[in-house]
Design a protein around this motif. Structure first.
Motif, short mmCIF file in Angstrom:
data_model
loop_
_atom_site.label_atom_id
_atom_site.label_comp_id
_atom_site.label_asym_id
_atom_site.label_seq_id
_atom_site.Cartn_x
_atom_site.Cartn_y
_atom_site.Cartn_z
N ILE A 104 0.83 -1.21 0.00
CA ILE A 104 0.00 0.00 0.00
C ILE A 104 0.86 1.26 0.00
CG2 ILE A 104 -1.61 1.35 1.39
CD1 ILE A 104 -2.93 -1.27 2.21
N LEU A 105 1.90 1.28 0.82
CA LEU A 105 2.78 2.45 0.85
C LEU A 105 3.47 2.66 -0.49
CD1 LEU A 105 4.43 2.16 4.39
CD2 LEU A 105 2.77 3.86 3.62
N ALA A 106 3.89 1.57 -1.12
CA ALA A 106 4.55 1.67 -2.42
C ALA A 106 3.60 2.22 -3.48
CB ALA A 106 5.10 0.32 -2.84
N ALA A 107 2.35 1.68 -3.50
CA ALA A 107 1.36 2.15 -4.46
C ALA A 107 1.03 3.62 -4.23
CB ALA A 107 0.09 1.29 -4.37
N ALA A 108 0.88 3.99 -2.95
CA ALA A 108 0.56 5.38 -2.62
C ALA A 108 1.69 6.32 -3.02
CB ALA A 108 0.29 5.51 -1.12
N THR A 109 2.92 5.90 -2.80
CA THR A 109 4.08 6.72 -3.17
C THR A 109 4.15 6.92 -4.67
OG1 THR A 109 5.31 5.89 -1.24
CG2 THR A 109 6.59 6.94 -2.99
N ILE A 110 3.82 5.89 -5.42
CA ILE A 110 3.81 6.01 -6.89
C ILE A 110 2.74 7.01 -7.33
CG2 ILE A 110 3.28 4.78 -9.04
CD1 ILE A 110 4.54 2.28 -7.75
N LEU A 111 1.56 6.93 -6.71
CA LEU A 111 0.49 7.88 -7.05
C LEU A 111 0.88 9.31 -6.66
CD1 LEU A 111 -2.70 5.86 -5.97
CD2 LEU A 111 -1.97 6.43 -8.31
N GLU A 112 1.50 9.47 -5.50
CA GLU A 112 1.95 10.80 -5.07
C GLU A 112 3.00 11.35 -6.03
OE1 GLU A 112 0.61 12.48 -2.85
OE2 GLU A 112 -0.09 11.25 -1.17
N ALA B 215 -1.63 28.19 -5.74
CA ALA B 215 -2.25 26.87 -5.53
C ALA B 215 -1.36 25.75 -6.04
CB ALA B 215 -3.61 26.82 -6.21
N THR B 216 -0.72 25.97 -7.19
CA THR B 216 0.15 24.94 -7.76
C THR B 216 1.37 24.72 -6.90
OG1 THR B 216 -0.57 25.64 -9.98
CG2 THR B 216 1.35 24.21 -9.86
N ARG B 217 1.93 25.80 -6.36
CA ARG B 217 3.10 25.68 -5.49
C ARG B 217 2.75 24.88 -4.24
NH1 ARG B 217 3.66 31.30 -6.37
NH2 ARG B 217 3.24 31.69 -4.16
N LEU B 218 1.56 25.09 -3.70
CA LEU B 218 1.15 24.35 -2.52
C LEU B 218 1.04 22.86 -2.82
CD1 LEU B 218 -1.26 25.20 0.26
CD2 LEU B 218 -1.70 23.11 -1.01
N VAL B 219 0.41 22.51 -3.96
CA VAL B 219 0.29 21.11 -4.35
C VAL B 219 1.68 20.50 -4.51
CG1 VAL B 219 -0.49 19.52 -6.15
CG2 VAL B 219 -1.96 21.41 -5.43
N PHE B 220 2.58 21.24 -5.14
CA PHE B 220 3.95 20.76 -5.34
C PHE B 220 4.62 20.44 -4.01
CE2 PHE B 220 8.48 21.53 -5.46
CZ PHE B 220 8.90 20.84 -6.58
N MET B 221 4.54 21.38 -3.07
CA MET B 221 5.21 21.18 -1.77
C MET B 221 4.59 20.02 -1.00
SD MET B 221 6.12 25.01 -0.35
CE MET B 221 4.46 25.65 -0.54
N GLU B 222 3.27 19.96 -0.99
CA GLU B 222 2.61 18.89 -0.24
C GLU B 222 2.93 17.52 -0.81
OE1 GLU B 222 -1.54 19.78 0.05
OE2 GLU B 222 -1.26 20.88 1.90
N ASP B 223 2.94 17.40 -2.13
CA ASP B 223 3.20 16.08 -2.72
C ASP B 223 4.68 15.73 -2.71
OD1 ASP B 223 0.72 14.62 -3.87
OD2 ASP B 223 0.36 16.72 -4.28
#
Length: 324
Positions: free
Chosen positions: A122-130, A168-176
């Motif tokens: 699950i962590l691997a799949a989630a990391t790939i999606l992130e 907004a894009t910068r926030l998404v970038f930092m969070e992901d």
């Protein structure tokens, strides 16, 4: 209601994509945490929940900021996205606090988790999606900056032009970026806890993930506090000044002010022209320059003040000198 739907269509797509992806990830991680009791999985669940809620509000805020000015708010709603982002970081802050507390408790009372292969999968799949969302955010930053890139240059150029992306894009970038790093950290901690007696590793990873979330909170808060106050865009001021000075009928540029309001740029110009020109000729010059400035990315409002040439050159190619 129709107006609201039209506005939502203009919302930040990176934020919407990230919100949907993180919602799915949070549900999967949450189910895995309930099954395994793994504290690193708890940290990642809280992280994804915080990101999903945050990015949803970012999407809504970026859409509402596109609303046209009204009689009550003639200045428009451009800064609304910054206010929404200031509120949204509170959600991440709460999630970060809970993540750190849970990690601290696990360090005090370490226990081996079960379902190691499920957790890693699950962590691997989630990391790939992130990572997928992170790359999309990188491309969105390049789009905001008007830069073309492919392959690995997407990473390098997006980092170099990070400040030119929308709020907004910068926030998404930092969070992901933090989410991707957090996923890798969680995987390492789970493996270390499973194959060694060091079960505290999961608690330490949880606390580190929480601290990284707090770093995002601090960065986003400072960036958007400046946005609410109305931050100038030095790079665009220089670009517009040079463009206007290239006009053969402009003798000098007295002042250039570019204020960011959300995704919008408001430009104020003071230019000097030949005092012998007629009113009609001066008006034509003003209209021509206004049209050129409005063609620049993000510019929505232009105010131009005309003055007669006093023979004193104020504008040059140095941003520092030009602002004196």
């Amino acid at each position: 209601m129709n107006e609201l739907f039209q506005l939502l269509k203009q919302g930040n797509r990176s934020a919407l994509t990230a919100a949907i992806v993180n919602t799915v990830i949070a549900i999967i991680k949450g189910a895995a945490y309930l099954f395994t009791g793994n504290v690193a999985m708890f940290a990642e669940t809280m992280h994804s929940l915080g990101d999903a809620a945050n990015q949803f509000f970012v999407f809504v805020g970026s859409a509402l900021s596109k609303r046209a000015p009204t009689d009550r708010f003639p200045g428009g709603f451009g800064r609304l996205v910054h206010l929404v982002l200031l509120g949204a970081v509170l959600i991440v802050g709460i999630m970060a606090y809970e993540t750190i507390i849970e990690g601290y408790h696990h360090i005090l009372h370490p226990a081996e988790s079960k379902g190691i292969f499920l957790i890693i999968a699950i962590l691997a799949a989630a990391t790939i999606l992130e990572t997928f969302v992170l790359i999309k955010a990188m491309k969105e930053i390049l789009h905001d900056a008007g830069i073309e890139a492919s392959g690995f240059s997407v990473v390098t150029k997006s980092l170099a032009n990070f400040k030119r992306g929308k709020a907004a894009t910068r926030l998404v970038f930092m969070e992901d970026a933090v989410a991707t790093a957090g996923g890798l950290l969680a995987i390492a901690a789970v493996l270390l806890s499973h194959y060694t007696p060091f079960h505290e590793a999961e608690g330490i990873a949880s606390m580190l993930i929480g601290l990284m979330m707090f770093l995002v909170v601090g960065k986003v808060f400072l960036d958007n506090a400046r946005g609410v106050l109305g931050e100038s865009d030095d790079e665009m001021e220089q670009k517009i000044g040079e463009m206007v000075m290239a006009d053969p009928d402009v003798k000098d540029v007295g002042d250039v002010v570019v204020i960011k309001e959300g995704d919008e740029l408001h430009v104020e110009l003071e230019i000097e022209i030949n005092p012998q020109m007629s009113f009609a000729e001066a008006d034509d010059i003003k209209d021509r320059i206004e049209e050129q400035v409005r063609q620049q990315r993000g510019v929505t409002d232009v105010t131009i003040e005309l003055d007669e040439d006093d023979g004193i050159q104020r504008w040059n190619n140095s941003p520092e000198e030009a602002k004196r």
